[in-house]
Design an enzyme around this catalytic site. Structure first.
Site, PDB file in Angstrom:
ATOM      1  N   SER A  49       0.971  -1.176   0.194  1.00 59.14           N
ATOM      2  CA  SER A  49      -0.211   0.139  -0.218  1.00 59.14           C
ATOM      3  C   SER A  49       0.382   1.781  -0.166  1.00 59.14           C
ATOM      4  CB  SER A  49      -1.259   0.505   1.180  1.00 59.14           C
ATOM      5  OG  SER A  49      -0.318   0.170   2.064  1.00 59.14           O
ATOM      6  N   CYS A  79      -6.808  -6.518  -0.642  1.00 53.15           N
ATOM      7  CA  CYS A  79      -5.484  -6.839   1.000  1.00 53.15           C
ATOM      8  C   CYS A  79      -5.120  -5.365   1.198  1.00 53.15           C
ATOM      9  CB  CYS A  79      -4.688  -7.154   0.129  1.00 53.15           C
ATOM     10  SG  CYS A  79      -3.543  -7.834   1.737  1.00 53.15           S
ATOM     11  N   ARG A 106      -2.190  -2.723   9.361  1.00 54.70           N
ATOM     12  CA  ARG A 106      -1.811  -2.979   8.968  1.00 54.70           C
ATOM     13  C   ARG A 106      -1.363  -4.587   8.666  1.00 54.70           C
ATOM     14  NH1 ARG A 106       2.544   0.579   5.935  1.00 54.70           N
ATOM     15  NH2 ARG A 106       3.177  -1.475   4.329  1.00 54.70           N
ATOM     16  N   ARG A 134       0.617 -11.294   3.864  1.00 54.40           N
ATOM     17  CA  ARG A 134       0.689  -9.968   5.070  1.00 54.40           C
ATOM     18  C   ARG A 134      -0.433  -9.502   4.676  1.00 54.40           C
ATOM     19  NH1 ARG A 134       3.935  -6.932   3.325  1.00 54.40           N
ATOM     20  NH2 ARG A 134       4.754  -7.715   1.122  1.00 54.40           N
ATOM     21  N   HIS A 169      -7.039 -12.659  -0.863  1.00 54.20           N
ATOM     22  CA  HIS A 169      -6.836 -12.463  -2.162  1.00 54.20           C
ATOM     23  C   HIS A 169      -7.522 -13.324  -2.533  1.00 54.20           C
ATOM     24  CE1 HIS A 169      -3.436 -10.074  -2.150  1.00 54.20           C
ATOM     25  NE2 HIS A 169      -3.319 -10.423  -0.691  1.00 54.20           N
ATOM     26  N   GLU A 171      -8.540 -13.319  -5.862  1.00 57.98           N
ATOM     27  CA  GLU A 171      -7.671 -14.057  -7.445  1.00 57.98           C
ATOM     28  C   GLU A 171      -6.699 -14.760  -6.890  1.00 57.98           C
ATOM     29  OE1 GLU A 171      -6.913 -11.354  -5.266  1.00 57.98           O
ATOM     30  OE2 GLU A 171      -4.899 -10.938  -5.496  1.00 57.98           O
TER      31      GLU A 171
END
Ligand code: GLN
Length: 193
Positions: A49, A79, A106, A134, A169, A171
């Site tokens: 990020s 995320c 985070r 993470r 995630h 994807e």
């Protein structure tokens, strides 16, 4: 219908592969000019990020993207993308779009549990695979935010109007249902505003 995938850093190719499997046309957002194409929804991928936020500002994309999100463009953020949307990051002073009324933490799972896979219920879909890398989790949600999934008492999927925020995630797994949920949002069948 066309989906725009933010492609400045991180795991955007995996989202594109998922969209290809689903026969959904997409464009990439790599530079400021790309933000003026016609598209109906945006995917903010995972990655880092801090790097994404910095690049968006350097590329002069940040304000336009924020405006699109605030004016109702459907967005699915995974995320790092979720961190960019959050109103507040509890363990970091940085702030980005501040469009989604949540507090995120985070790298919330610590070092040992940095990456893991599990299966949990996702509201309206059923049990789905969830891959965390993470990952952040959501510590607090505002009144207008719907919680869609919880993992071990931690909120990992939320929806506020046009914004879908995911700590995991989708994807990276073969299951298309979360992307399909987003496409249904984009089509307006799940009301966005
Ligand atoms: N740890 C990353 C961050 O803080 C997010 C990880 C991811 O997107 N897979 O930005």
């Amino acid at each position: 219908m066309v989906i725009a995938v933010l492609a400045v850093q991180g795991a955007f190719v995996e989202h594109e592969q998922m969209l290809e499997r689903m026969n959904i046309p997409y464009v990439e957002l790599r530079k400021k000019d790309d933000l003026f194409q016609k598209y109906d929804g945006i995917i903010l991928p995972g990655g880092e990020s801090t790097v994404q936020g910095k690049l968006l500002k350097e590329l002069d994309m940040f304000d336009i993207l924020r405006e699109q999100i605030l004016t109702g463009m459907p967005v699915m953020a995974t995320c790092a993308g979720l961190i960019l949307l959050a109103n507040k990051i509890s363990n970091d002073d940085r702030e980005y779009f501040k469009s989604l009324d949540v507090v995120v933490k985070r790298n919330a799972y610590g070092r040992q549990l940095g990456s893991f896979s599990t299966r949990e219920e996702y509201k309206g879909i059923g049990e789905i695979p969830m891959t965390f890398i993470r990952a952040p989790y959501i510590e607090k949600v505002g009144a207008g935010v719907e919680v869609l999934a919880v993992e071990n008492d931690h909120i990992v999927a939320v929806r506020e109007k046009n914004q879908l925020g995911l700590a995991f995630h989708p994807e990276l797994d073969q299951d298309e249902r979360v992307h399909q949920y987003f496409i249904t949002m984009v089509k307006g069948k799940i009301s966005c505003l």
